[in-house]
Design a protein around this motif. Sequence first.
Motif, PDB file in Angstrom:
ATOM      1  N   ASN A  15       0.025   0.745  -7.210  1.00  0.00           N
ATOM      2  CA  ASN A  15       0.045  -0.524  -6.487  1.00  0.00           C
ATOM      3  C   ASN A  15       1.443  -1.154  -6.494  1.00  0.00           C
ATOM      4  O   ASN A  15       1.842  -1.824  -5.545  1.00  0.00           O
ATOM      5  N   ALA A  18       3.132   0.422  -3.736  1.00  0.00           N
ATOM      6  CA  ALA A  18       2.637  -0.132  -2.474  1.00  0.00           C
ATOM      7  C   ALA A  18       3.308  -1.467  -2.167  1.00  0.00           C
ATOM      8  O   ALA A  18       3.728  -1.727  -1.030  1.00  0.00           O
ATOM      9  N   GLN A  22       5.896  -2.139   1.028  1.00  0.00           N
ATOM     10  CA  GLN A  22       5.720  -3.265   1.946  1.00  0.00           C
ATOM     11  C   GLN A  22       7.014  -4.069   2.070  1.00  0.00           C
ATOM     12  O   GLN A  22       7.465  -4.378   3.177  1.00  0.00           O
ATOM     13  N   LEU A  78      -6.182  -0.758   1.643  1.00  0.00           N
ATOM     14  CA  LEU A  78      -4.741  -0.618   1.426  1.00  0.00           C
ATOM     15  C   LEU A  78      -4.213   0.664   2.049  1.00  0.00           C
ATOM     16  O   LEU A  78      -3.139   0.673   2.675  1.00  0.00           O
ATOM     17  N   ARG A  79      -4.960   1.743   1.915  1.00  0.00           N
ATOM     18  CA  ARG A  79      -4.512   2.998   2.522  1.00  0.00           C
ATOM     19  C   ARG A  79      -4.462   2.888   4.042  1.00  0.00           C
ATOM     20  O   ARG A  79      -3.521   3.368   4.688  1.00  0.00           O
ATOM     21  N   LEU A  82      -1.304   0.737   4.949  1.00  0.00           N
ATOM     22  CA  LEU A  82      -0.040   1.471   4.843  1.00  0.00           C
ATOM     23  C   LEU A  82       0.121   2.498   5.965  1.00  0.00           C
ATOM     24  O   LEU A  82       1.221   2.686   6.502  1.00  0.00           O
ATOM     25  N   VAL A 115      -1.968  -5.077   4.467  1.00  0.00           N
ATOM     26  CA  VAL A 115      -1.343  -4.606   3.226  1.00  0.00           C
ATOM     27  C   VAL A 115      -1.142  -5.760   2.245  1.00  0.00           C
ATOM     28  O   VAL A 115      -1.398  -5.619   1.039  1.00  0.00           O
ATOM     29  N   THR A 119      -3.050  -5.307  -1.297  1.00  0.00           N
ATOM     30  CA  THR A 119      -2.254  -5.101  -2.513  1.00  0.00           C
ATOM     31  C   THR A 119      -2.558  -6.193  -3.545  1.00  0.00           C
ATOM     32  O   THR A 119      -2.616  -5.920  -4.745  1.00  0.00           O
ATOM     33  N   ALA A 178       1.806   6.271   1.394  1.00  0.00           N
ATOM     34  CA  ALA A 178       0.382   6.038   1.656  1.00  0.00           C
ATOM     35  C   ALA A 178      -0.457   7.255   1.284  1.00  0.00           C
ATOM     36  O   ALA A 178      -1.545   7.131   0.704  1.00  0.00           O
TER      37      ALA A 178
END
Length: 405
Positions: A15, A18, A22, A78-79, A82, A115, A119, A178
């Motif tokens: 995370n 991630a 972003q 989230l996937r 991304l 996202v 996240t 991702a």
Amino acid sequence: MSSIAPVLRGARIANSFAFGLQGFFLAVVLTELPQQQDKFELSDGLIAGSVVVVSLLAGAGSVAAEQLATRWSSRVTLRIGLLLVALTGATIAMAPNTAVLLVTLGLYGISVGIVDASTNMQAVFIQHGYGTFILASFYAAWSAGAITGALFVSGCEALEVTLRQSLLTAAGLVLLGALALGRSLLGSDEAESAPAETHSTTPGTVALRGYLMFGIAMALVFAIDFSVSNWSPLYLKEDLLSTSSTAALALAAYQGMSLLGRLTGDMWVRRFGPRLVVRAGAIIGVLGLTIVVAAPGPAVAIAGFAVAGLGVPVIAPLCFSEAGRLASGRALDALIARLNLFNYAGTLAAGGVVGAVAAGIGYRESFTIPLVFAAALIVIARVFHTRPEAGNRPASDQDHAVLDG
């Protein structure tokens, strides 16, 4: 706890990346806007309007994230987010004309909202698993990603890499992230339906006043952040008569100190509690912005932005952390997605109000507005808990957020 610790560690690392991706790609898109402006001969008004529209559509993305997360999970959401960032980023790179570029920027805004929300959902669930405050470290990863993105664009410019090539490369990095990170994020078994999250409440049953105050605090923080990001270079260049290269140092100083504040934020919260950290961060913000408004020259203004960056940005993760105590399970997904909307409300307020004052009176005067926002955060600090027991309910009447009276 020992059996789940590797899962939590892996999710925290994934995370964090991630968050970093972003920040990285957003910085790439924003810092490439001048090149897009030259390529498509866009007016300053159209560029400014596009940024506002992206913020509005990011709010729509946050609403979409709520629906996706409550239907499936924050990991799936989230996937998806991304992947959409990578797809829209590649389309921005390949845009053949202005119309396609603007539509794609709007779609990118939706993916940003997805996202952002997901996240933060993951971050709150991971923090619940750790049982202590760790949210600031995720935001430090975002700041590091944003700095990396700006340096990436700078390097591409120095090497004369084309706009299309740099954007495609950045989008490719997001795509790889991702695909690589997804499995390590918390799934519904570890997050939305984990044992600690079984007694879910619904968003409508939470302490509404506390939730709204956390949202207002979020809006104020992002209004200040947006004001610095958008108007600080112009303030130095137009009002303080600095060079363009010197003007760029204002945002660099703010972001650099923001990274430092967020890297150490977890430690301060665990030691002193959320309320004191929010109050201290707001006071530091007031001090920094006062220096900015009173600055006689560029060097003093840059120092003021650096001071403000040390204090204000650490407050945003605390808003999500505190809201995370108000709900659990899938209701928490919905709550975080809705709280995330205040992010975009703050950026729109800064873009509209601060921008209007800057255009009508001057950039120096416009920074009195974020100064007032920072002062308001000192008052709002009273709604935060005194002790940092993330994921747990208050142990006594002395350890609670002030939600009434």
